[in-house]
Scaffold this motif. Structure first.
Motif, PDB file in Angstrom:
ATOM      1  N   VAL A 101      55.991  74.060  55.414  1.00 30.29           N
ATOM      2  CA  VAL A 101      56.679  72.813  55.820  1.00 30.29           C
ATOM      3  C   VAL A 101      56.723  72.678  57.218  1.00 30.29           C
ATOM      4  O   VAL A 101      57.172  71.828  57.515  1.00 30.29           O
ATOM      5  CB  VAL A 101      58.160  73.201  55.156  1.00 30.29           C
ATOM      6  CG1 VAL A 101      58.343  72.920  53.744  1.00 30.29           C
ATOM      7  CG2 VAL A 101      58.684  74.507  55.568  1.00 30.29           C
ATOM      8  N   ALA A 102      56.056  73.573  57.823  1.00 33.09           N
ATOM      9  CA  ALA A 102      55.921  73.336  59.323  1.00 33.09           C
ATOM     10  C   ALA A 102      54.464  72.837  59.862  1.00 33.09           C
ATOM     11  O   ALA A 102      54.220  72.941  61.044  1.00 33.09           O
ATOM     12  CB  ALA A 102      56.125  74.553  60.180  1.00 33.09           C
TER      13      ALA A 102
ATOM     14  N   MET B 194      67.349  83.349  52.297  1.00 35.23           N
ATOM     15  CA  MET B 194      68.815  83.117  52.565  1.00 35.23           C
ATOM     16  C   MET B 194      69.481  81.797  52.520  1.00 35.23           C
ATOM     17  O   MET B 194      70.563  81.922  52.052  1.00 35.23           O
ATOM     18  CB  MET B 194      68.965  83.674  54.058  1.00 35.23           C
ATOM     19  CG  MET B 194      70.474  83.854  54.583  1.00 35.23           C
ATOM     20  SD  MET B 194      70.754  84.669  56.230  1.00 35.23           S
ATOM     21  CE  MET B 194      69.929  83.343  57.444  1.00 35.23           C
ATOM     22  N   LYS B 195      68.835  80.886  53.038  1.00 33.90           N
ATOM     23  CA  LYS B 195      69.645  79.409  53.234  1.00 33.90           C
ATOM     24  C   LYS B 195      69.809  78.808  51.585  1.00 33.90           C
ATOM     25  O   LYS B 195      70.621  78.175  51.625  1.00 33.90           O
ATOM     26  CB  LYS B 195      68.561  78.449  53.964  1.00 33.90           C
ATOM     27  CG  LYS B 195      69.484  77.285  54.239  1.00 33.90           C
ATOM     28  CD  LYS B 195      68.336  76.295  55.067  1.00 33.90           C
ATOM     29  CE  LYS B 195      69.117  74.886  55.075  1.00 33.90           C
ATOM     30  NZ  LYS B 195      68.910  74.054  54.075  1.00 33.90           N
ATOM     31  N   GLY B 196      68.828  79.117  50.703  1.00 35.97           N
ATOM     32  CA  GLY B 196      69.010  78.410  49.438  1.00 35.97           C
ATOM     33  C   GLY B 196      68.106  77.286  49.321  1.00 35.97           C
ATOM     34  O   GLY B 196      67.346  76.899  50.204  1.00 35.97           O
ATOM     35  N   GLY B 197      68.292  76.465  48.425  1.00 33.01           N
ATOM     36  CA  GLY B 197      67.316  75.495  48.001  1.00 33.01           C
ATOM     37  C   GLY B 197      67.935  74.238  48.859  1.00 33.01           C
ATOM     38  O   GLY B 197      68.747  74.228  49.652  1.00 33.01           O
ATOM     39  N   ALA B 198      67.536  73.085  48.440  1.00 37.85           N
ATOM     40  CA  ALA B 198      68.208  71.599  48.853  1.00 37.85           C
ATOM     41  C   ALA B 198      68.246  70.737  47.694  1.00 37.85           C
ATOM     42  O   ALA B 198      67.944  69.369  47.894  1.00 37.85           O
ATOM     43  CB  ALA B 198      66.937  71.199  49.758  1.00 37.85           C
TER      44      ALA B 198
ATOM     45  N   ASP C 112      54.040  78.723  51.816  1.00 38.02           N
ATOM     46  CA  ASP C 112      55.352  78.386  51.796  1.00 38.02           C
ATOM     47  C   ASP C 112      56.242  79.404  51.222  1.00 38.02           C
ATOM     48  O   ASP C 112      56.990  79.177  50.317  1.00 38.02           O
ATOM     49  CB  ASP C 112      55.385  77.143  50.612  1.00 38.02           C
ATOM     50  CG  ASP C 112      56.597  76.550  50.729  1.00 38.02           C
ATOM     51  OD1 ASP C 112      57.163  76.229  51.769  1.00 38.02           O
ATOM     52  OD2 ASP C 112      57.179  76.154  49.539  1.00 38.02           O
ATOM     53  N   ILE C 113      56.170  80.423  51.961  1.00 40.22           N
ATOM     54  CA  ILE C 113      57.343  81.514  51.787  1.00 40.22           C
ATOM     55  C   ILE C 113      57.308  82.140  53.281  1.00 40.22           C
ATOM     56  O   ILE C 113      56.399  82.342  53.742  1.00 40.22           O
ATOM     57  CB  ILE C 113      57.057  82.633  50.708  1.00 40.22           C
ATOM     58  CG1 ILE C 113      57.991  83.571  50.273  1.00 40.22           C
ATOM     59  CG2 ILE C 113      55.624  83.241  51.173  1.00 40.22           C
ATOM     60  CD1 ILE C 113      58.977  82.812  49.319  1.00 40.22           C
TER      61      ILE C 113
ATOM     62  N   PRO D 138      62.763  70.960  48.424  1.00 36.11           N
ATOM     63  CA  PRO D 138      63.197  72.361  49.010  1.00 36.11           C
ATOM     64  C   PRO D 138      61.760  73.268  49.366  1.00 36.11           C
ATOM     65  O   PRO D 138      60.686  73.050  48.581  1.00 36.11           O
ATOM     66  CB  PRO D 138      63.937  73.131  47.923  1.00 36.11           C
ATOM     67  CG  PRO D 138      64.319  72.003  47.073  1.00 36.11           C
ATOM     68  CD  PRO D 138      63.546  70.652  46.992  1.00 36.11           C
ATOM     69  N   SER D 139      61.639  74.284  50.082  1.00 39.20           N
ATOM     70  CA  SER D 139      60.666  75.248  50.271  1.00 39.20           C
ATOM     71  C   SER D 139      60.869  76.373  49.841  1.00 39.20           C
ATOM     72  O   SER D 139      62.035  76.838  49.792  1.00 39.20           O
ATOM     73  CB  SER D 139      60.532  75.466  51.941  1.00 39.20           C
ATOM     74  OG  SER D 139      59.783  76.434  52.245  1.00 39.20           O
ATOM     75  N   LEU D 140      59.920  77.075  49.170  1.00 38.68           N
ATOM     76  CA  LEU D 140      60.414  78.269  48.673  1.00 38.68           C
ATOM     77  C   LEU D 140      60.704  79.355  49.725  1.00 38.68           C
ATOM     78  O   LEU D 140      61.316  80.323  49.371  1.00 38.68           O
ATOM     79  CB  LEU D 140      58.859  78.824  47.876  1.00 38.68           C
ATOM     80  CG  LEU D 140      58.718  78.306  46.434  1.00 38.68           C
ATOM     81  CD1 LEU D 140      57.243  78.754  46.129  1.00 38.68           C
ATOM     82  CD2 LEU D 140      59.685  78.686  45.606  1.00 38.68           C
ATOM     83  N   GLY D 141      60.343  79.143  50.865  1.00 37.34           N
ATOM     84  CA  GLY D 141      60.774  80.089  52.111  1.00 37.34           C
ATOM     85  C   GLY D 141      62.307  80.331  51.992  1.00 37.34           C
ATOM     86  O   GLY D 141      62.790  81.588  51.678  1.00 37.34           O
ATOM     87  N   PRO D 142      63.231  79.285  52.227  1.00 38.61           N
ATOM     88  CA  PRO D 142      64.605  79.216  51.930  1.00 38.61           C
ATOM     89  C   PRO D 142      65.141  79.774  50.497  1.00 38.61           C
ATOM     90  O   PRO D 142      65.967  80.494  50.283  1.00 38.61           O
ATOM     91  CB  PRO D 142      65.125  77.802  52.466  1.00 38.61           C
ATOM     92  CG  PRO D 142      64.079  77.588  53.192  1.00 38.61           C
ATOM     93  CD  PRO D 142      62.667  78.145  52.582  1.00 38.61           C
ATOM     94  N   VAL D 143      64.405  78.969  49.572  1.00 37.67           N
ATOM     95  CA  VAL D 143      64.958  79.477  48.185  1.00 37.67           C
ATOM     96  C   VAL D 143      64.683  80.928  48.051  1.00 37.67           C
ATOM     97  O   VAL D 143      65.657  81.598  47.253  1.00 37.67           O
ATOM     98  CB  VAL D 143      63.862  78.831  47.156  1.00 37.67           C
ATOM     99  CG1 VAL D 143      64.157  79.012  45.910  1.00 37.67           C
ATOM    100  CG2 VAL D 143      64.297  77.084  47.379  1.00 37.67           C
ATOM    101  N   MET D 144      63.980  81.558  48.068  1.00 41.44           N
ATOM    102  CA  MET D 144      63.739  83.185  47.833  1.00 41.44           C
ATOM    103  C   MET D 144      64.451  84.011  49.096  1.00 41.44           C
ATOM    104  O   MET D 144      64.517  85.083  48.988  1.00 41.44           O
ATOM    105  CB  MET D 144      62.272  83.494  47.885  1.00 41.44           C
ATOM    106  CG  MET D 144      61.540  82.684  46.824  1.00 41.44           C
ATOM    107  SD  MET D 144      62.200  83.439  44.961  1.00 41.44           S
ATOM    108  CE  MET D 144      61.505  82.526  43.937  1.00 41.44           C
TER     109      MET D 144
END
Length: 551
Positions: free
Chosen positions: A194-195, A100-104, A164-165, A92-98
């Protein structure tokens, strides 16, 4: 019960026992505490390749699809029916974790653990990538400050800094302010880690030597007479590789049911190639009879990129493809509002099924058997479930109901049995384009065969880049499409299965280290932003260290 509460009720088995289940000896791993480990390189190699299963999905919606949840549940189900199985996932990326999408890490009773660690800092891979990326950026600016021996044009530096946010304020920046001792002022910007090209390189490298070769090929910018400048020209490839020496090694964890899982690498599929590391997938293939992996977002993004970018690197095509769909998401593709998805609506479902049908056809073009997994929600009705099954039967594919959120692997044994049968079917993989096709031909093939579009339009800048790339011999590289995940088109509001649309390519980014060219389409961003109510607002940690609100 929330996902994190379910995960916290399960005691992980010692990672040494999980390693033994995977066929690894104690001296082939380095432990990161009691529940995590990294594999040592080189990886164990066996002569025969086993079965590879790719999990992908329809275009994602706010209603949820649960691709990671199904991937994990399927892995547990294969183990439950007696098959030697390893799961391979992205970090997971901290971007989605913190955001809207959530973790992985999956959900419900289909998760990888320790989910808190995996969703946060894990083994430090993301931080290593961020540090390596920004070290290269610092070395570029230092070279310019110290005399610019390579004659780098400050206006044509393409290497961006990374974080990574999700931080929209960093998309476009000015650096070097503060006078002569603070660097040369110029425009810059940040990508989410992650990009970054280094993430793609990490996920595609075979070993340290390959990692160094790829890093040295990175084009960081151009000279004033328009010649490319590489990391090899800067003579810093070894230093950047050094920062990634441990991040290159796959991470070993486990599911709630204690199935071994490699969680390694995390490129986004809308702006990068969206697959876990080649090393992790190859390790699974060398150790287990069945390796279950997933590609990010829908089959139009991660699925296509797995087939055309990852398969040549892994050295094996999938023996079966699982396309995940939820009845909720299909109804949303059929025009139902999010708040009304709990009500039965067969007509809307039938409209939305065109999106699923399109993805089935797109994956079948690769010559690989396909099955549809209906990720079950409690509000799904018998009429709706049967409607999906009938639709898929008319396409010549089976649709299998899976309750992995509520039952874990026990809710996916039917799916597992179907996948085993598909893996035993003869298949002949074929890419949707030829390796020696030029970039325009490859893009046209992806747009028409995978997206269902009619044509491609290029901006003036993109057209100039195509000519320059051809002159430099870059025009035969694979292409990595950067496109919205929400639609088959480059318009995120165009749901369902639109036809005869145009894909707009605004710019290309050569990523020679990764081995492909990125085509930026529509308004896709390489640094996302946080939503109005980011998930971080709901997170906390108690005085005794217990985490809450993560998911």
């Amino acid at each position: 019960m929330k996902d994190i509460e379910i995960a916290q009720q399960v005691t992980p088995e010692p990672i040494t026992e999980i390693a033994a289940k995977a066929g690894l000896t104690a001296d082939q791993i380095d432990q990161y505490g009691s529940a995590k480990a990294k594999l040592k390189l080189p990886l164990p190699v066996k002569d025969t390749k086993r079965k590879l299963i790719l999990v992908t999905s329809i275009n994602p919606t706010p209603a949820g699809e649960g691709k990671s949840t199904v991937t994990i549940g399927l892995g547990d189900a294969l183990t439950k029916i007696g098959k030697s199985t390893i799961i391979a996932l992205r970090e997971p990326s901290l971007g989605p974790v913190m955001g809207m999408k959530g973790g992985a890490t999956g959900g419900g009773y289909s998760q990888v653990i320790p989910m808190e660690d995996i969703n946060l800092h894990f083994t430090g891979d993301m931080h290593a990538l961020t540090a390596a990326n920004n070290t290269l950026a610092a070395l570029i600016d230092n070279h310019i400050q110290q005399g610019n021996e390579l004659n780098i044009d400050e206006r044509r530096i393409q290497w961006k800094r990374a974080l990574d946010i999700n931080d929209r304020a960093l998309r476009h920046t000015i650096i070097g302010l503060g006078g002569p001792t603070s660097g040369v002022p110029r425009e810059d910007g940040f990508d989410i880690t992650v990009a970054s090209e280094l993430m793609a390189i990490l996920c595609l490298s075979e070993n340290i030597a390959d990692l160094k070769r790829r890093i040295n090929r990175i084009v960081i910018g151009y000279t004033r007479d328009r010649k490319p400048v590489t990391v090899a020209d800067l003579k810093v490839g070894g230093a950047i590789a050094l920062l990634l020496k441990d991040a290159l090694r796959p991470n070993l964890v486990q599911t709630l049911a204690h199935t071994p899982a490699f969680v390694h690498g995390g490129p986004f599929a809308n702006i990068a190639h969206g697959c876990n590391s080649v090393l992790a997938t190859q390790a699974g293939l060398n150790l287990a009879d069945y390796t279950v992996t997933e590609a990010g977002f829908g089959a139009d993004l991660g699925g296509q990129k797995f087939m055309d970018i990852n398969v040549p690197a892994v050295g094996q095509a999938p023996n079966a493809v699982v396309i995940v769909a939820t009845i909720r998401a299909l109804k949303m593709h059929g025009g139902v509002a999010l708040k009304e998805l709990g009500t039965e609506n067969v007509p809307a479902l039938k409209n939305g099924l065109a999106n699923l049908g399109h993805h089935v056809a797109a994956m079948q073009r690769y010559g690989v058997p396909v099955v549809v997994a209906i990720n079950q929600f409690t509000a799904d009705t018998e009429n709706e479930i049967q409607t999906v099954k009938d639709y898929c039967a008319n396409l010549g594919v089976e649709a299998v109901l899976a309750d992995v959120w509520g039952q874990g692997g026990a809710g996916a044994t039917d799916l597992a049995q179907t996948v085993v049968k598909l893996c035993d079917q003869p298949s002949e993989f074929k890419s949707i384009y030829n390796a020696d096709d030029d970039l325009e031909t490859k893009i046209q093939a992806i747009v028409t065969k995978t997206y269902g579009g009619a044509k491609v339009e290029y901006s003036g800048k993109a057209k100039r880049q195509l000519k320059a790339f051809a002159q430099r011999g870059w025009d035969k590289l694979p292409v990595c499409m950067a496109k919205t995940q929400y639609s088959l088109s480059d318009n995120p509001k165009l749901l369902g299965a639109p036809k005869d649309f145009t894909i707009n390519v605004r710019e290309f980014v050569p990523k020679l280290g990764a081995g492909f060219v990125v085509a930026l389409t529509g308004n896709v961003l390489t640094m996302p932003g946080l939503p109005k109510h980011p998930a971080a607002l709901d997170m906390d940690i108690s005085d005794d260290g217990k985490i809450s609100g993560l998911f």
